[in-house]
Design a protein around this motif. Structure first.
Motif, short mmCIF file in Angstrom:
data_model
loop_
_atom_site.label_atom_id
_atom_site.label_comp_id
_atom_site.label_asym_id
_atom_site.label_seq_id
_atom_site.Cartn_x
_atom_site.Cartn_y
_atom_site.Cartn_z
N ALA A 133 41.10 46.95 52.17
CA ALA A 133 39.93 46.09 52.28
C ALA A 133 38.66 46.78 51.78
N MET A 134 37.87 46.05 50.99
CA MET A 134 36.61 46.59 50.49
C MET A 134 35.57 46.73 51.60
N LYS A 156 29.38 48.02 46.90
CA LYS A 156 30.75 48.41 46.54
C LYS A 156 31.25 47.59 45.36
N LEU A 157 30.90 46.31 45.34
CA LEU A 157 31.30 45.46 44.22
C LEU A 157 30.60 45.89 42.93
N GLU A 158 29.35 46.30 43.05
CA GLU A 158 28.62 46.80 41.88
C GLU A 158 29.30 48.04 41.32
N GLU A 159 29.76 48.93 42.21
CA GLU A 159 30.47 50.13 41.74
C GLU A 159 31.79 49.76 41.09
N ALA A 160 32.52 48.81 41.68
CA ALA A 160 33.78 48.35 41.10
C ALA A 160 33.53 47.69 39.75
N ALA A 161 32.42 46.99 39.63
CA ALA A 161 32.09 46.29 38.38
C ALA A 161 31.97 47.27 37.21
N MET A 162 31.42 48.45 37.48
CA MET A 162 31.30 49.44 36.41
C MET A 162 32.67 49.88 35.91
N GLN A 163 33.63 50.03 36.84
CA GLN A 163 34.98 50.40 36.45
C GLN A 163 35.65 49.27 35.68
N PHE A 164 35.48 48.04 36.16
CA PHE A 164 36.09 46.90 35.48
C PHE A 164 35.47 46.69 34.09
N ALA A 188 31.47 36.60 39.79
CA ALA A 188 31.68 35.75 38.62
C ALA A 188 31.25 36.43 37.33
N ALA A 189 30.37 37.43 37.44
CA ALA A 189 29.87 38.14 36.24
C ALA A 189 30.84 39.23 35.77
N LEU A 190 31.90 39.50 36.53
CA LEU A 190 32.87 40.51 36.13
C LEU A 190 33.63 40.05 34.88
N PRO A 191 34.19 40.98 34.12
CA PRO A 191 34.95 40.59 32.92
C PRO A 191 36.24 39.88 33.28
N GLY A 192 36.77 39.13 32.34
CA GLY A 192 38.06 38.48 32.54
C GLY A 192 37.95 37.18 33.31
N GLN A 193 39.08 36.49 33.40
CA GLN A 193 39.14 35.24 34.14
C GLN A 193 39.28 35.53 35.63
N LYS A 194 38.50 34.85 36.47
CA LYS A 194 38.49 35.12 37.91
C LYS A 194 39.39 34.15 38.67
N HIS A 195 40.03 34.69 39.72
CA HIS A 195 40.93 33.90 40.56
C HIS A 195 40.61 34.19 42.02
N TYR A 196 40.57 33.13 42.83
CA TYR A 196 40.19 33.24 44.24
C TYR A 196 41.36 32.80 45.11
N VAL A 197 41.90 33.75 45.88
CA VAL A 197 42.95 33.45 46.85
C VAL A 197 42.25 33.13 48.18
#
Length: 297
Positions: free
Chosen positions: A259-260, A69-77, A113-122
């Motif tokens: 939720a993913m 699911k994260l891989e699919e979201a990564a393509m959109q991002f 962490a490989a996704l574009p942009g600055q990452k933030h963890y809540v």
């Protein structure tokens, strides 16, 4: 918001546009209704409750499928190129040992962490079920569990409600998930931070600030008072209860992301991009099971 089904069998989704409640069939893209030529001041990708773990499904939670699911979201991002990406907590699921949980964290964060942009963890309660906060933060390379940052003329705040009622931080299975709190020193920090904010603000938190049930922060009313008195906060984005939900309390929108981890297959995925425009308009574009919203202030 609620999911509807009409006489044709097509799903309908409720969303807000210019303060009005609108229903649209899923056969008609709500993105077409939200179309704007104006470029947003800042774009933020949002995911929540990924609960990644290398273990078999439990009920509706499919832990291993988070990676697909994260891989699919990564393509959109990659297509949308957000300036920032925020995960709203429960990045990983609980494990019996510290080393196993660190392994979950390392595996999923390699992709995140490989996704574009600055990452933030809540921080979410499952992030520190077995790990300590320092172990989780070290694992993702983030210095603090609550902080703020500025982007595109707006102010963004990350909060941490993973504290017991007695003020002790969650970690090493020392808590009940129904006892989330924001301690006094963090509330005081939040008040001071918002007073110094140079632009309108958006808040990110895992547990909910808009309910008083088991999913809600115990001192949510106190925190909401700080947000309201600042006059700066446009919206609060939350996770934790896994379902789309939206409330407006005293002019502030409280939006729960889907939720993913829920459901099998990418058709049950859920994530979004948030565009914030110069006039304070917030447009949330949801994918798959995540709803769309737009608020104009």
């Amino acid at each position: 918001m609620t999911q509807h089904t009409d006489a044709t069998g097509l799903g309908r989704r409720a969303f807000l546009k210019n303060g009005a409640l609108v229903l649209a069939t899923t056969a008609m893209s709500t993105r077409d209704l939200f179309a704007k030529e104006t470029k947003p001041s800042v774009k933020v990708g949002l995911v929540t409750d990924m609960h990644y773990a290398d273990k078999k499904p439990a009920g509706s939670r499919h832990y291993r499928e988070t990676l697909a699911k994260l891989e699919e979201a990564a393509m959109q991002f990659q297509q949308d190129q957000p300036d920032h990406i925020v995960e709203l907590g429960d990045f990983i699921d609980a494990a019996d040992s510290v080393e196993t949980e660190k392994g979950y964290l390392k595996r999923v964060n390699k992709e995140f962490a490989a996704l574009p942009g600055q990452k933030h963890y809540v921080l979410g309660n499952h992030c520190v079920h077995t790990l300590t906060k320092d172990e989780f933060l070290d694992g993702v390379g983030q210095e603090n569990s609550h902080y703020s940052f500025d982007a595109g003329g707006f102010h963004f705040v990350v909060l941490d409600a993973c504290f017991r009622s007695d003020g002790k931080p969650y970690g090493r299975k020392n808590f009940k998930w129904t006892d989330p709190n924001i301690p006094k020193d963090q509330v005081e920090w939040l008040s001071a931070d918002l007073k110094q904010a140079s632009g309108k603000a958006v808040v990110f938190i895992h547990q909910r600030l808009d309910v008083s049930n088991n999913y809600g922060v115990k001192n949510a009313a106190e925190v909401r008072k700080v947000l309201e008195e600042s006059g700066q906060v446009l919206a609060v984005f939350q996770g934790h209860s896994h379902k789309n939900d939206l409330k407006e309390i005293n002019g502030i929108h409280y939006c729960v992301q889907r939720a993913m981890v829920e459901g099998s297959g990418t058709e049950n995925n859920g994530y979004s991009t948030m565009d914030v425009f110069t006039d304070g308009t917030i447009r949330l574009t949801g994918f798959h099971k995540q709803h769309d919203y737009e608020w104009t202030f």
